[in-house]
Design a protein around this motif. Structure first.
Motif, mmCIF file in Angstrom:
data_model
loop_
_atom_site.group_PDB
_atom_site.id
_atom_site.type_symbol
_atom_site.label_atom_id
_atom_site.label_comp_id
_atom_site.label_asym_id
_atom_site.label_seq_id
_atom_site.Cartn_x
_atom_site.Cartn_y
_atom_site.Cartn_z
ATOM 1 N N ALA A 42 0.664 -1.224 -0.062
ATOM 2 C CA ALA A 42 -0.008 0.077 0.032
ATOM 3 C C ALA A 42 0.795 1.206 0.001
ATOM 4 O O ALA A 42 0.508 2.325 -0.750
ATOM 5 N N VAL A 43 2.033 1.230 0.765
ATOM 6 C CA VAL A 43 2.914 2.413 0.708
ATOM 7 C C VAL A 43 3.594 2.574 -0.466
ATOM 8 O O VAL A 43 3.405 3.811 -1.059
ATOM 9 N N GLY A 44 3.916 1.640 -1.290
ATOM 10 C CA GLY A 44 4.482 1.799 -2.594
ATOM 11 C C GLY A 44 3.499 2.265 -3.767
ATOM 12 O O GLY A 44 3.591 3.078 -4.328
ATOM 13 N N ALA A 45 2.265 1.988 -3.481
ATOM 14 C CA ALA A 45 1.277 2.367 -4.451
ATOM 15 C C ALA A 45 0.920 3.822 -4.250
ATOM 16 O O ALA A 45 0.879 4.290 -5.059
ATOM 17 N N ALA A 46 0.568 4.041 -2.961
ATOM 18 C CA ALA A 46 0.630 5.418 -2.565
ATOM 19 C C ALA A 46 1.629 6.500 -3.042
ATOM 20 O O ALA A 46 1.549 7.582 -3.434
ATOM 21 N N LEU A 47 2.861 6.100 -2.787
ATOM 22 C CA LEU A 47 4.045 6.724 -3.182
ATOM 23 C C LEU A 47 3.962 6.939 -4.635
ATOM 24 O O LEU A 47 4.196 7.968 -5.098
ATOM 25 N N LEU A 48 3.865 6.110 -5.510
ATOM 26 C CA LEU A 48 3.686 6.232 -6.980
ATOM 27 C C LEU A 48 2.559 7.191 -7.278
ATOM 28 O O LEU A 48 2.892 8.029 -8.055
ATOM 29 N N GLU A 49 1.487 6.892 -6.711
ATOM 30 C CA GLU A 49 0.430 7.746 -7.106
ATOM 31 C C GLU A 49 0.689 9.159 -6.726
ATOM 32 O O GLU A 49 0.371 10.343 -7.430
ATOM 33 N N THR A 50 1.201 9.519 -5.469
ATOM 34 C CA THR A 50 1.579 10.825 -5.106
ATOM 35 C C THR A 50 2.659 11.338 -6.156
ATOM 36 O O THR A 50 2.549 12.606 -6.399
ATOM 37 N N LEU A 51 3.607 10.761 -6.285
ATOM 38 C CA LEU A 51 4.718 11.119 -7.426
ATOM 39 C C LEU A 51 4.046 11.524 -8.802
ATOM 40 O O LEU A 51 4.327 12.423 -9.307
ATOM 41 N N ALA A 52 3.163 10.473 -9.152
ATOM 42 C CA ALA A 52 2.407 10.944 -10.677
ATOM 43 C C ALA A 52 1.943 12.255 -10.428
ATOM 44 O O ALA A 52 1.872 12.813 -11.302
ATOM 45 N N HIS A 53 1.008 12.559 -9.170
ATOM 46 C CA HIS A 53 0.271 13.639 -9.075
ATOM 47 C C HIS A 53 1.367 14.949 -9.148
ATOM 48 O O HIS A 53 1.228 15.973 -9.616
ATOM 49 N N ALA A 54 2.330 14.826 -8.414
ATOM 50 C CA ALA A 54 3.188 15.810 -8.126
ATOM 51 C C ALA A 54 4.067 16.200 -9.271
ATOM 52 O O ALA A 54 4.300 17.342 -9.394
#
Length: 142
Positions: A94-106
């Motif tokens: 879950a942390v890895g998926a949230a990190l990738l989502e966050t980076l994609a947005h940022a």
């Protein structure tokens, strides 16, 4: 990680670091939406402080990518501490998926496929090493 992947992670992190507070808040929002039970681990935590710790840790890991002998013990110790906080092996996905989502947005359009793959390689290494530290802690406790 290849030298090119290290370069991509460092360059993209340099764009995220100036907006660290917003990035961390977005990360935790995405993480808790993905796995609400993880939020229970943070009930008594100042999330602004936690967010700064998160981005500082990622920054430290990014800077040490060329120094695996220095990075590995830091990540293993981090994994051991996180096991003590109640972080489970399953939480890492879950942390890895949230990190990738966050980076994609940022990073928006600068988050290319190559940059995404570099961050995946980075996170796989971080999570694998932290899991090893957590396993060391579990083994030492028994």
């Amino acid at each position: 990680m290849s030298p090119e992947q290290i370069r991509l992670v460092r360059e993209s992190f340099a764009h995220v670091a100036p907006v660290a507070d917003q990035t961390a808040a977005l990360f935790y929002a995405k993480l808790f939406a993905r796995d609400p039970a993880i939020g229970d681990l943070f009930l008594s935590v100042d999330m602004a402080v936690q967010g700064r710790k998160l981005l500082n840790m990622i920054g430290d890991a990014v800077r040490l990518l060329n120094h695996p002998k220095r990075l590995e013990p830091v990540l293993r110790a981090l994994g051991k501490r996180h096991a003590g906080y109640g972080v489970l092996d399953a939480h890492y996905d879950a942390v890895g998926a949230a990190l990738l989502e966050t980076l994609a947005h940022a990073l928006s359009e600068t988050f290319t496929l190559e940059t995404r793959e570099a961050w995946i390689a980075f996170y796989i290494h971080v999570a694998h090493t932290m899991r090893a530290g957590a396993a060391d802690a579990q083994f030492a406790g028994h």
